[in-house]
Write an enzyme that holds these catalytic residues in place. Sequence first.
Site, PDB file in Angstrom:
ATOM      1  N   ASP B 226       8.386   8.647  -9.607  1.00  0.00           N
ATOM      2  CA  ASP B 226       7.426   7.685  -9.044  1.00  0.00           C
ATOM      3  C   ASP B 226       8.118   6.382  -8.616  1.00  0.00           C
ATOM      4  O   ASP B 226       8.744   5.714  -9.428  1.00  0.00           O
ATOM      5  CB  ASP B 226       6.395   7.388 -10.150  1.00  0.00           C
ATOM      6  CG  ASP B 226       5.338   6.374  -9.758  1.00  0.00           C
ATOM      7  OD1 ASP B 226       5.147   6.140  -8.550  1.00  0.00           O
ATOM      8  OD2 ASP B 226       4.677   5.839 -10.677  1.00  0.00           O
ATOM      9  N   HIS B 399       1.922   1.597 -13.056  1.00  0.00           N
ATOM     10  CA  HIS B 399       3.208   2.135 -12.597  1.00  0.00           C
ATOM     11  C   HIS B 399       4.364   1.286 -13.110  1.00  0.00           C
ATOM     12  O   HIS B 399       4.302   0.054 -13.053  1.00  0.00           O
ATOM     13  CB  HIS B 399       3.246   2.177 -11.072  1.00  0.00           C
ATOM     14  CG  HIS B 399       2.191   3.061 -10.471  1.00  0.00           C
ATOM     15  ND1 HIS B 399       2.413   4.397 -10.227  1.00  0.00           N
ATOM     16  CD2 HIS B 399       0.913   2.809 -10.107  1.00  0.00           C
ATOM     17  CE1 HIS B 399       1.309   4.931  -9.714  1.00  0.00           C
ATOM     18  NE2 HIS B 399       0.378   3.984  -9.634  1.00  0.00           N
TER      19      HIS B 399
END
Lengths: 589, 589
Positions: B226, B399
């Site tokens: 990611d 994130h």
Amino acid sequence: MTVVSPDEGGCRRELAFGPGARQTVITKTAAAQRVADGLEVVALGGLSEFGLNTMAISWGSTTVLVDAGVMFPDAELPGVDLITPDLAYLEQQGRRVAALILTHGHEDHIGAVPHVLPLVDGPVYGTPLTLALVGPKLEEHGLDLDGRLVPIGPGDEITVGELAIEFLHVTHSMPGCVALAIRTPVGTIVHTGDFKIDHTPLDGVHFDVHRFAELGASGVLALFADSTNIERPGVTGSEQDVVAAFEEIFASTTGMIVVTAFATSIYRMQILADLAVRFGRKVAFVGRGMVENSQIAQRLGHLRIPAGVLIRDTDVRNHPPRQVLCITTGSQGEPMAALSRIAIDDHRHVSIGPDDRVVFSARVIPGHERAVDRVVNHLARRGCQIVDQTTKLVHVSGHGSEEELKLMLTLARPRCFVPIHGEYRQRARYARLAERIASPPSWRADVILADNGDILRFDRGGGSIVGRAPAGRVLIDGSGAGEVGDEVLRDRRHLAEDGLVVPMLAINKQTGNLEGAPEVVTRALVLEPDHEDLLREAVRIITEAVASAGLEERTDSGLMKQKIRVELRRFFRKRTGRRPLVLPLIMEI
Amino acid sequence: MTVVSPDEGGCRRELAFGPGARQTVITKTAAAQRVADGLEVVALGGLSEFGLNTMAISWGSTTVLVDAGVMFPDAELPGVDLITPDLAYLEQQGRRVAALILTHGHEDHIGAVPHVLPLVDGPVYGTPLTLALVGPKLEEHGLDLDGRLVPIGPGDEITVGELAIEFLHVTHSMPGCVALAIRTPVGTIVHTGDFKIDHTPLDGVHFDVHRFAELGASGVLALFADSTNIERPGVTGSEQDVVAAFEEIFASTTGMIVVTAFATSIYRMQILADLAVRFGRKVAFVGRGMVENSQIAQRLGHLRIPAGVLIRDTDVRNHPPRQVLCITTGSQGEPMAALSRIAIDDHRHVSIGPDDRVVFSARVIPGHERAVDRVVNHLARRGCQIVDQTTKLVHVSGHGSEEELKLMLTLARPRCFVPIHGEYRQRARYARLAERIASPPSWRADVILADNGDILRFDRGGGSIVGRAPAGRVLIDGSGAGEVGDEVLRDRRHLAEDGLVVPMLAINKQTGNLEGAPEVVTRALVLEPDHEDLLREAVRIITEAVASAGLEERTDSGLMKQKIRVELRRFFRKRTGRRPLVLPLIMEI
């Protein structure tokens, strides 16, 4: 310097304005008889949005207009180039403007000058830099104001009818910015223009805190103050605060440095040019706005670059990249701006690669985020490094933050307070803050949260909203696309008369190829028998526009929309004499 | 829990998965013969954008799909509701999907599950929460997977053909998130899903740093990680970091507290519910997504609210505002979401006033800034206070930031590194970082910067891009507007077949009145003789839609566009049986 009063038939008086001198230029109004006494203030823009800043201030039949700003449409109005304020309030009442006063040279304060001039009988006042920035706009519109552009400086005072207008120096993100103190028969009103309080201004000219204090001490009827950054805590900081980050960038970049900023960021230009000299780089301004404005700033002494440092954009490739700094337009991802072309390797003179660094030295105007993102992605594909505000302090706002806005209120100590410049959320926040600051018994201020078009009346005792005037937006097509003199105002009449063209195309985001043939929908455009031929040709033009674009351009719907708009607009104008609204619909599939 | 292998004809095997247990569920592929050995990985979405996360991983003829995500169109695609990945890569090669593996329950990872299911022969694997969130989507599409939804937990391992897939617990902004370690005949690949490293997870379940370390020590062929927050320096912070700011808000708010967040922000719900209990407020979930997801979370034990605290939205007005907390949908300014309706005082059960406080507890997805701005302005007009990220820490990203992404790379020590989830700029930045981290002689990784559709082949020695597969977007109309089962895929065929309707109207931004009559342009829609009647009726529908809206709704082009789209879509479907693309053009003048 030259001052002309409209009632003197163009006769010029020479005045020498020295620094600090407080001189008086008298401008009599053409129609001096009073319609009705009383002070009336109406914002025609700037109170429901950022931009469009335009305010009418009238005493009887004498009206002055403070600023005439534009707004740039975002992705939600893709068929339009520019937005200007609706002037119906002035037109319907037959009000003529005795003087247009410009606080500074940003587009959201001067961009609509050519559009308001038909209503202005008297001079246009502004600092020399502001007026110089207005110049190219007038030229573009074929307007010659002869001697009606009247330069003023801080400390000057002009008289327009019974209004005496004094200019106060304020610091902002460019030189030549003023606030206004307008003395009226019922009291003094202060209009801050745009400001922050920069204690280390690059040009050494400080925010005139003393004069604001004097005004406050002697009594201010109403303060109209910039609300833009009210949501930011603390203070904004000096223009010089970016130096450290840029020093680091200059010290560590092995290739070319490309900095994009607003074309009016003249302090930024000076900081960058100074660093270029220190680090042995040449400076090239790239993009029309940058080239024009840097020349104006140099001519007026606001930008000083040693001989031999400045090069033309055509010369960039003749120097090793590690010795070049380019300062370019395009900080908002505008499709036709220099940086957007550089980003897809489609600029005639400048191309970038892996060792280069691109710095976004500007905030992103809300609504332009996606356009900027696309430019950044293209640049990333060139392999260069990208620096923006999120990682380094490469931009400082020109608008004061909460503490500066509190100080402005305290300095002016107004009887009435009207927050301006901002959307409702910012103005409401400043209003709430004001209610806490200006609280009895020590001091009481009436806070007026007005919208565009609200009619404010003031007397010695205070002010209030007494009615509504028309206010709105005029959408303009054709500027900024190199189609000088071909402006089209967009309102309901034009929608109906000139028609609409909706080119629809589907582009494969991966291959950049057209998926199927483009289609074109039109309305009220052509009733001629060759309608079908026209549409066929339009489809051909679209197909060619796609074919002639590079892969990156084809897969960037923002760039393609603009390209197709320009081509089709030209085509329909040539073939039908009409100027339809062209609204491309591109589906990336 | 129930596991079904497709080759067992629907027979169920009961397995008891305890915490920490590492069990094996075997799923044989339907077509087990190898077409060609070798490991092939193709991202069908997520590598040119945020959202659409979908990746096909194949060994020979066995293909598993990791995630099936959607994207929400922004202001630049106003005629479309939803975007899903194009599955042509699978369709054209006749590839059947042996298993769909879901890493977690966010829309950008599960939103397209109903759309990929026609290609899936095998089970859908996910944590119980993930599968529970998929449930309503299947229902909406009238899909019944019977026993094919197979819950898994961290530590579990499943086998699909020659692929063994292990699930690792990762922390993110919601519970039930996993990364994948996929053992293939040529080596192990690790897919991180979405993650951050939250050392104080709200549910006490830590990021499985030990297992990632073990995998790295035993050799990872490729890491797919990611990239979303690579541009943020430092670490992201814990979900619990918002508690302090919310404590302050709960302690100081005298009216109602309204918090808007993503409907999947289950940790946020728990934090807010706990504070509500402490500060004596009832909790109401407002908006369909919030109500549904909070019920699912409670049912699965991820959200615990003491008896008597929860109230229905219909009950909000029966409690004093100072005793109420509303948690609503609408954090992205979606026109039909609860907060947008509340903001213009058009919600059936909730209205807000000056003492209330509205908290935006979510990031703004790029492209939605203007929509959120409009909601904030409407709220400001209600007089309430508004809090967002810029002034208080009321949102933490899910994130990982730069340091967490560095750590992930170091833990996994992969032979090949492929950044995923992000636009080019983010992935390129992670790639550059990786080149510095994984540098010889201690360790060398090949960094592969792949785009959607790039075919990656891996062998024991490493991997590279060997070709291009089709990849793209499918635009979908009709979801989210209460028109269940009436979805229309938008590609070039539909543009041509179903036609286009462009309603054009000019609304006075000040008065909210229509300026002139609306006009409607259509293409390829109706050839019937009653075409003119249809258009007249369409104009009437538009006029009524404007008339029936409140002033604030009328002067908000985002809200009006959506209203007119829904009304006209319904009208044309009813009258013509077609589903044209309706693209309202509203000029605010």
